[in-house]
Design a protein around this motif. Structure first.
Motif, mmCIF file in Angstrom:
data_model
loop_
_atom_site.group_PDB
_atom_site.id
_atom_site.type_symbol
_atom_site.label_atom_id
_atom_site.label_comp_id
_atom_site.label_asym_id
_atom_site.label_seq_id
_atom_site.Cartn_x
_atom_site.Cartn_y
_atom_site.Cartn_z
ATOM 1 N N SER A 107 -24.716 -74.795 0.670
ATOM 2 C CA SER A 107 -23.606 -74.360 1.532
ATOM 3 C C SER A 107 -23.730 -72.896 1.943
ATOM 4 C CB SER A 107 -22.292 -74.564 0.775
ATOM 5 O OG SER A 107 -22.300 -73.752 -0.395
ATOM 6 N N GLY A 108 -24.965 -72.401 2.037
ATOM 7 C CA GLY A 108 -25.182 -71.032 2.511
ATOM 8 C C GLY A 108 -25.132 -70.984 4.028
ATOM 9 N N PRO A 109 -25.697 -69.928 4.617
ATOM 10 C CA PRO A 109 -25.673 -69.809 6.077
ATOM 11 C C PRO A 109 -26.218 -71.049 6.796
ATOM 12 C CG PRO A 109 -26.499 -67.782 5.096
ATOM 13 C CD PRO A 109 -26.299 -68.750 3.970
ATOM 14 N N GLY A 110 -27.297 -71.640 6.247
ATOM 15 C CA GLY A 110 -27.882 -72.828 6.882
ATOM 16 C C GLY A 110 -26.952 -74.018 6.784
ATOM 17 N N GLY A 111 -26.567 -74.379 5.558
ATOM 18 C CA GLY A 111 -25.728 -75.561 5.352
ATOM 19 C C GLY A 111 -24.382 -75.445 6.037
ATOM 20 N N ALA A 112 -23.757 -74.269 5.947
ATOM 21 C CA ALA A 112 -22.424 -74.082 6.539
ATOM 22 C C ALA A 112 -22.486 -74.205 8.061
ATOM 23 C CB ALA A 112 -21.868 -72.713 6.138
ATOM 24 N N SER A 113 -23.577 -73.692 8.641
ATOM 25 C CA SER A 113 -23.690 -73.750 10.113
ATOM 26 C C SER A 113 -23.883 -75.183 10.589
ATOM 27 C CB SER A 113 -24.878 -72.894 10.579
ATOM 28 O OG SER A 113 -24.701 -71.568 10.155
ATOM 29 N N MET A 150 -25.586 -57.226 6.264
ATOM 30 C CA MET A 150 -26.244 -56.639 7.444
ATOM 31 C C MET A 150 -26.581 -57.764 8.424
ATOM 32 S SD MET A 150 -28.808 -53.935 5.646
ATOM 33 C CE MET A 150 -29.073 -54.853 4.151
ATOM 34 N N CYS A 151 -26.295 -57.543 9.689
ATOM 35 C CA CYS A 151 -26.488 -58.593 10.692
ATOM 36 C C CYS A 151 -27.447 -58.119 11.778
ATOM 37 C CB CYS A 151 -25.149 -58.967 11.327
ATOM 38 S SG CYS A 151 -24.110 -59.937 10.221
ATOM 39 N N TRP A 152 -28.586 -58.736 11.832
ATOM 40 C CA TRP A 152 -29.566 -58.466 12.885
ATOM 41 C C TRP A 152 -29.822 -59.768 13.628
ATOM 42 C CZ3 TRP A 152 -31.667 -53.549 13.364
ATOM 43 C CH2 TRP A 152 -31.574 -52.696 12.244
ATOM 44 N N ALA A 182 -32.004 -69.281 25.294
ATOM 45 C CA ALA A 182 -31.188 -70.340 24.686
ATOM 46 C C ALA A 182 -30.405 -69.821 23.480
ATOM 47 C CB ALA A 182 -32.093 -71.504 24.260
ATOM 48 N N MET A 183 -30.987 -68.881 22.750
ATOM 49 C CA MET A 183 -30.357 -68.433 21.504
ATOM 50 C C MET A 183 -29.281 -67.365 21.736
ATOM 51 S SD MET A 183 -31.608 -70.191 18.988
ATOM 52 C CE MET A 183 -31.345 -69.287 17.473
ATOM 53 N N GLY A 184 -29.357 -66.647 22.861
ATOM 54 C CA GLY A 184 -28.395 -65.560 23.122
ATOM 55 C C GLY A 184 -26.943 -66.009 22.935
ATOM 56 N N PRO A 185 -26.533 -67.102 23.633
ATOM 57 C CA PRO A 185 -25.131 -67.546 23.494
ATOM 58 C C PRO A 185 -24.803 -68.002 22.069
ATOM 59 C CG PRO A 185 -26.202 -68.589 25.391
ATOM 60 C CD PRO A 185 -27.279 -67.852 24.648
ATOM 61 N N ILE A 186 -25.795 -68.518 21.349
ATOM 62 C CA ILE A 186 -25.529 -68.944 19.955
ATOM 63 C C ILE A 186 -25.263 -67.715 19.091
ATOM 64 C CG2 ILE A 186 -26.498 -70.098 17.915
ATOM 65 C CD1 ILE A 186 -27.894 -72.045 19.744
ATOM 66 N N PHE A 187 -26.039 -66.654 19.294
ATOM 67 C CA PHE A 187 -25.763 -65.417 18.538
ATOM 68 C C PHE A 187 -24.365 -64.889 18.868
ATOM 69 C CE2 PHE A 187 -30.476 -65.096 18.078
ATOM 70 C CZ PHE A 187 -30.497 -65.068 16.688
ATOM 71 N N ASP A 188 -24.005 -64.910 20.174
ATOM 72 C CA ASP A 188 -22.653 -64.438 20.566
ATOM 73 C C ASP A 188 -21.591 -65.229 19.797
ATOM 74 O OD1 ASP A 188 -23.793 -62.750 22.415
ATOM 75 O OD2 ASP A 188 -23.428 -64.062 24.145
ATOM 76 N N LEU A 237 -28.294 -63.926 9.852
ATOM 77 C CA LEU A 237 -27.849 -64.314 11.199
ATOM 78 C C LEU A 237 -28.842 -65.296 11.834
ATOM 79 C CD1 LEU A 237 -25.406 -63.593 12.894
ATOM 80 C CD2 LEU A 237 -26.712 -61.748 13.943
ATOM 81 N N THR A 238 -30.134 -65.046 11.618
ATOM 82 C CA THR A 238 -31.144 -65.974 12.153
ATOM 83 C C THR A 238 -30.963 -67.360 11.526
ATOM 84 O OG1 THR A 238 -32.728 -64.195 12.494
ATOM 85 C CG2 THR A 238 -33.629 -66.415 12.350
ATOM 86 N N THR A 239 -30.707 -67.388 10.204
ATOM 87 C CA THR A 239 -30.536 -68.683 9.531
ATOM 88 C C THR A 239 -29.358 -69.436 10.142
ATOM 89 O OG1 THR A 239 -31.295 -67.596 7.516
ATOM 90 C CG2 THR A 239 -30.355 -69.782 7.264
ATOM 91 N N MET A 240 -28.253 -68.720 10.367
ATOM 92 C CA MET A 240 -27.074 -69.379 10.954
ATOM 93 C C MET A 240 -27.372 -69.871 12.372
ATOM 94 S SD MET A 240 -23.993 -66.847 9.741
ATOM 95 C CE MET A 240 -24.240 -65.884 8.263
#
Ligand SMILES: Cc1cc2nc3c(=O)[nH]c(=O)nc-3n(C[C@H](O)[C@H](O)[C@H](O)COP(=O)(O)OP(=O)(O)OC[C@H]3O[C@@H](n4cnc5c(N)ncnc54)[C@H](O)[C@@H]3O)c2cc1C
Ligand code: SF4
Length: 509
Positions: free
Chosen positions: A24-30, A99-101, A124-130, A484-487
């Motif tokens: 349930s970390g960044p990957g699982g939660a996302s 920290m979020c990069w 494609a990833m820009g809006p997902i990061f937003d 952030l990349t994982t999410m």
């Protein structure tokens, strides 16, 4: 809105869902958030506690919120690298520094080329990061809570004409207490248990803590569920066993946990030679400065300043901060030596030098269930680490430090940077105090089953019903802190799973 713990799974428990997510970390939660919002009935199983068990000390964090009690070691070339991986509903975000990069564009472009698909391109990833940054409330670090430890780095790097600044973090109401790695006591950090997981629960996801998944159920050549053991969170006694069945299983146990589970279960051999290989760690070491003015590195935003030097690509130095006991431990000081160092503690400032590694390692499992991690240094990485440490020492001196030290065996304290650099150059990597909190790339995405485990849509090459979405799927090392990349990658993968259709044909038995 079901959040279950060990008291809900005493004895033998059976559960069903459309999809089971392990971790349930960044990957699982996302993934859970996207699938649940898409109408999928999700069951999330998490080894660690359902609710945070924070106390203001590292020992507590290691006990409750670090996998394998914070004692995962990577063995290689004579050095032992502790590898930190979080535990509990929220995974690494419970104890990370927030920290979020965003993934650098050149990395996304490389992945797009390697994978031959468009859904990870910068466009494609820009809006997902937003979208993710809004959900997890990524904000600038205000100078008012940065603290002298962070400010000194920005001051020093600015003087040397380097790119520098405060780092954006998912800490909307941070008060700068410097306890991120023990768990945020004030709720200032927006870890994923406070946003993505509740969003998934609002759409029906059942979250079960205290369950360690230990086996993957395969029937008629497809994955149909998992089995796990329910542990009492305090005593670690076995209080039950759980079997869960679903149309699909998504592994999000992290870059250590996912290959460890596959190796323990024996499914690894069926998934091909790439499982647990290609481990990248972003290894790092520290440069500590001693100032004439008080810094109190344990006050302020935990890790919130960085600098970059164009001459050192792939090196990302940023703040390190710790409490006094931990600093003595890093420097391996006890007795009289510890006593002598103590008066200097309030005057210390620090930079952790992290490198994007070409070095690689492996993750397997020991017979007692713990991970077996190896790591083999690339000589170029060692040189880049040393160069980054020398540059960081210059930055600390420019910012106000008058003396420099590093946790490297055989080295002392230095007022002369040339001597520091010359001594560092002679030290073999096995003498370095090293650290990693960024395991990744151990179950890579790719198109070739000989070198990757899942396809660019998240599905295992070699078996139906199995998917992976966590930091293990990165096709290469990353170069920036990975939450952030994982999410974002997990979010993109979940959307691909929905678009392609998750398996539904198999009845749940
Ligand atoms: C101390 C620390 C500081 C960090 N600082 C930063 C930072 O400031 N910025 C940043 O970007 N990144 C940071 N990171 C890294 C970041 O937190 C990780 O890259 C990220 O959490 C990885 O996400 P993940 O979903 O792949 O795995 P994880 O977050 O590790 O989540 C995996 C989850 O799966 C669970 N699990 C594992 N095995 C099983 C099993 N068999 N059964 C059930 N559950 C299981 C684990 O308990 C865990 O909760 C830090 C990490 C640590 C540990
Ligand atoms: S510095 Fe303190 S208040 Fe801020 S996010 Fe970290 S633990 Fe929370």
């Amino acid at each position: 809105m079901t959040l279950r713990d060990h008291t809900d799974a005493l004895g033998d428990t059976s559960l069903t869902a459309d999809v089971i997510i392990v971790g349930s970390g960044p990957g699982g939660a996302s993934v859970a958030r996207v699938l649940a919002e898409g109408g999928v009935k999700v069951l999330m199983l998490e080894e660690g506690p359902a609710r945070p068990k924070f106390r203001p000390n590292f020992a507590n964090a290691q006990r409750y919120h670090m996998q394998e009690n914070g004692a995962i070691v990577a063995q290689g070339l004579g050095s032992f690298v502790p590898v930190a991986a979080g535990r509990g509903v929220g995974g690494g975000t419970l104890v990370n520094s927030a920290m979020c990069w965003r993934t650098p564009d050149y990395v996304l472009e490389k992945w797009t080329k390697l994978l031959g698909v468009d859904h990870f391109s910068p466009t494609a990833m820009g809006p997902i990061f937003d979208e993710i940054e809004e959900i997890i409330q990524v904000v600038d670090t205000p100078e008012a809570i940065a603290g002298e430890n962070n400010k000194l780095i920005v001051r020093g790097a600015t003087k040397l004409g380097l790119e520098t600044g405060f780092i954006r973090r998912n800490t909307p109401t941070c008060v700068g207490c410097c306890m991120c790695m023990m768990g945020c006591p004030s709720g200032g950090k927006a870890s994923v248990d406070r946003n993505l997981v509740p969003m998934a629960r609002e759409h029906g996801t059942v979250v079960q803590g205290d369950v360690k998944v230990e086996g993957i159920l395969v029937e008629d050549d497809r994955v149909v569920g998992v089995r796990g053991t329910v542990y009492h969170p305090d005593t670690r006694e076995v209080v039950g066993h759980l079997e869960a069945r679903a149309h699909a299983v998504i592994l999000s146990a992290g870059a250590i946990g996912t290959p460890r589970l596959l190796a323990l279960d024996g499914l690894a051999s069926r998934l091909g030679p790439a499982v647990g290989t290609g481990l990248h760690l972003h290894p790092g070491s520290a440069v500590v400065g001693i100032c004439e003015h008080e810094v109190n590195m344990w006050r302020g935003a935990t890790q919130a300043a960085y600098f970059k030097d164009k001459a050192l690509p792939g090196v990302l130095p940023h703040t390190i901060a710790s409490e006094p006991g931990h600093i003595l431990m890093i420097f391996n000081k006890v007795g009289h030596e510890a006593k002598a160092l103590m008066p200097k503690l309030p005057y210390m400032c620090g930079i952790g030098v992290m490198i994007s590694d070409k070095s690689q390692g492996t993750v397997g499992a020991r017979s007692d269930g713990r991970s077996k991690v190896t790591y083999h240094w690339d000589e170029g990485d060692v040189e880049r680490l040393k160069a980054g440490m020398v540059r960081s020492a210059e930055v600390l001196m420019a910012g106000g430090a008058v003396e420099i030290a590093s946790p490297v065996g055989g080295m002392g304290t230095y007022t002369d940077l040339d001597r520091y650099a010359a001594d560092l150059a002679t030290r073999p990597i096995r003498d370095f105090g090293l650290y990693s909190a960024h395991p990744m790339a151990t179950c890579r995405m790719g198109t070739d089953p000989a070198t990757s485990v899942i396809d660019p849509y998240g599905k295992a090459h070699a078996i139906d019903g199995l998917y992976i979405a966590d930091a293990s799927v990165f096709p290469t090392s990353l170069g920036v802190n990975p939450q952030l990349t994982t999410m974002a990658i997990a979010t993109a993968l979940a959307r691909q799973m929905l678009a392609k259709g998750l398996p539904e044909a198999a009845p749940i038995r």
